[in-house]
Design a protein around this motif. Structure first.
Motif, mmCIF file in Angstrom:
data_model
loop_
_atom_site.group_PDB
_atom_site.id
_atom_site.type_symbol
_atom_site.label_atom_id
_atom_site.label_comp_id
_atom_site.label_asym_id
_atom_site.label_seq_id
_atom_site.Cartn_x
_atom_site.Cartn_y
_atom_site.Cartn_z
ATOM 1 N N THR A 1 0.845 -1.212 0.000
ATOM 2 C CA THR A 1 0.000 0.000 0.000
ATOM 3 C C THR A 1 0.874 1.255 0.000
ATOM 4 O OG1 THR A 1 -1.651 -1.220 1.268
ATOM 5 C CG2 THR A 1 -1.904 1.162 1.211
ATOM 6 N N ALA A 2 1.969 1.214 0.769
ATOM 7 C CA ALA A 2 2.850 2.381 0.887
ATOM 8 C C ALA A 2 3.574 2.691 -0.424
ATOM 9 C CB ALA A 2 3.869 2.148 1.997
ATOM 10 N N GLY A 3 3.656 1.722 -1.310
ATOM 11 C CA GLY A 3 4.390 1.923 -2.563
ATOM 12 C C GLY A 3 3.520 2.405 -3.712
ATOM 13 N N VAL A 4 2.232 2.491 -3.499
ATOM 14 C CA VAL A 4 1.320 2.894 -4.585
ATOM 15 C C VAL A 4 1.120 4.409 -4.560
ATOM 16 C CG1 VAL A 4 -1.042 2.629 -5.462
ATOM 17 C CG2 VAL A 4 0.184 0.662 -4.556
ATOM 18 N N ALA A 5 1.104 5.012 -5.736
ATOM 19 C CA ALA A 5 0.923 6.468 -5.825
ATOM 20 C C ALA A 5 -0.457 6.866 -5.315
ATOM 21 C CB ALA A 5 1.074 6.915 -7.272
ATOM 22 N N PRO A 6 -0.534 7.998 -4.566
ATOM 23 C CA PRO A 6 -1.837 8.416 -4.037
ATOM 24 C C PRO A 6 -2.767 8.929 -5.142
ATOM 25 C CG PRO A 6 -0.190 10.088 -3.595
ATOM 26 C CD PRO A 6 0.543 8.925 -4.202
ATOM 27 N N PHE A 7 -4.033 9.044 -4.814
ATOM 28 C CA PHE A 7 -5.080 9.562 -5.722
ATOM 29 C C PHE A 7 -5.275 8.687 -6.962
ATOM 30 C CE2 PHE A 7 -3.579 13.262 -3.319
ATOM 31 C CZ PHE A 7 -4.775 13.744 -2.796
ATOM 32 N N THR A 8 -4.876 7.412 -6.886
ATOM 33 C CA THR A 8 -5.127 6.493 -8.000
ATOM 34 C C THR A 8 -6.205 5.504 -7.566
ATOM 35 O OG1 THR A 8 -3.407 4.984 -7.229
ATOM 36 C CG2 THR A 8 -2.741 6.633 -8.853
ATOM 37 N N ALA A 9 -6.863 4.906 -8.560
ATOM 38 C CA ALA A 9 -7.929 3.945 -8.247
ATOM 39 C C ALA A 9 -7.361 2.781 -7.430
ATOM 40 C CB ALA A 9 -8.543 3.434 -9.548
ATOM 41 N N PHE A 10 -6.117 2.369 -7.776
ATOM 42 C CA PHE A 10 -5.497 1.238 -7.082
ATOM 43 C C PHE A 10 -5.260 1.560 -5.602
ATOM 44 C CE2 PHE A 10 -1.733 -1.836 -6.692
ATOM 45 C CZ PHE A 10 -2.580 -2.925 -6.484
ATOM 46 N N SER A 11 -4.836 2.799 -5.330
ATOM 47 C CA SER A 11 -4.587 3.178 -3.927
ATOM 48 C C SER A 11 -5.893 3.161 -3.139
ATOM 49 C CB SER A 11 -3.904 4.549 -3.839
ATOM 50 O OG SER A 11 -4.788 5.578 -4.203
ATOM 51 N N TYR A 12 -6.982 3.602 -3.774
ATOM 52 C CA TYR A 12 -8.285 3.578 -3.094
ATOM 53 C C TYR A 12 -8.711 2.126 -2.838
ATOM 54 C CZ TYR A 12 -9.078 8.575 -3.651
ATOM 55 O OH TYR A 12 -8.984 9.938 -3.554
ATOM 56 N N CYS A 13 -8.463 1.252 -3.834
ATOM 57 C CA CYS A 13 -8.847 -0.164 -3.677
ATOM 58 C C CYS A 13 -8.059 -0.814 -2.542
ATOM 59 C CB CYS A 13 -8.594 -0.936 -4.967
ATOM 60 S SG CYS A 13 -9.753 -0.501 -6.257
ATOM 61 N N LEU A 14 -6.748 -0.492 -2.473
ATOM 62 C CA LEU A 14 -5.906 -1.104 -1.440
ATOM 63 C C LEU A 14 -6.336 -0.699 -0.034
ATOM 64 C CD1 LEU A 14 -2.309 -0.964 -2.972
ATOM 65 C CD2 LEU A 14 -3.612 -2.996 -2.363
ATOM 66 N N VAL A 15 -6.899 0.504 0.107
ATOM 67 C CA VAL A 15 -7.390 0.932 1.422
ATOM 68 C C VAL A 15 -8.803 0.380 1.655
ATOM 69 C CG1 VAL A 15 -7.944 2.912 2.889
ATOM 70 C CG2 VAL A 15 -5.946 2.999 1.420
#
Lengths: 68, 143
Positions: free
Chosen positions: B18-32
């Motif tokens: 999670t810490a390695g994914v760029a913020p404000f992306t769909a993937f970051s929202y999915c990981l949270v």
């Protein structure tokens, strides 16, 4: 700068309250007990879950790295 | 014990990802969103949100112990002070360097991946802990 110091003061105050709560449980609740009091109601539990999720989204999906 | 180590290991790996994914992306929202949905589902399944389960109600009553409004008042005062400071920070634009909001202050602690990983692990553990406690309570209750 002043507000950063104030946030630190609040953090230290929180730690002191926790210590006080452990030393004098009849006067001040520990954070665990205070949270448990909120959890007594279902609505309180829902609020805590929402707060936890909000923190997660805010910190790990919507963070900005400072440039200075 | 082995199970606890395994769970903490999995959560640490998840935090690192999670810490390695760029913020404000769909993937970051999915990981949270994934742990949020998983934890809420497990909590609900264990009866954590039940209104008529007597065992659950008694468990939460017992946990609160002798906490009353007066013993919780100092925490409420602290929370009010934090809320007031946050409101002042927001009124000054939110990104003010002289009066930063809590999130602007915390952003400085999230600059490096390992820092975000630690915070994320703490967040996941904060979510997992009530689940563990509830599970342990009813496992003990059943035996």
């Amino acid at each position: 700068m002043l507000a950063t110091a104030l946030w630190s003061v609040l953090l230290v105050a929180g730690v002191l309250l926790e210590v006080l709560g452990r030393l004098r449980p009849n006067r001040v609740s520990t954070l665990n007990r205070a949270v448990a009091m909120i959890e007594r109601r279902v609505s309180g539990r829902v609020v805590l879950i929402l707060l936890w999720a909000l923190v997660g989204f805010h910190l790990f999906a919507r963070y900005t790295i400072p440039h200075s | 014990m082995k199970r606890t180590i395994l769970v903490v290991g999995i959560l640490t790996g998840y935090s690192w990802a999670t810490a390695g994914v760029a913020p404000f992306t769909a993937f970051s929202y999915c990981l949270v969103a994934f742990p949020c949905v998983a934890f809420v589902a497990a909590y609900t399944r264990m009866g954590g949100l039940s209104t008529d389960d007597v065992k659950v109600r008694e468990y939460f009553q017992r946990r609160a112990g002798g906490a009353t409004l007066s013993t919780v008042a100092p925490w409420m005062a602290l929370l009010s002070a934090a809320a007031a400071l946050e409101i002042v920070g927001l009124m000054l634009g939110g990104r003010s360097t002289s009066v930063p909001t809590l999130s602007t202050t915390v952003d400085h602690l999230l600059a490096e991946r390992w820092e975000r990983c630690l915070f994320c692990l703490a967040w996941l553990l904060a979510g997992a802990f009530p689940l563990h406690r509830l599970w342990q309570q009813f496992r003990t209750g059943e035996s």
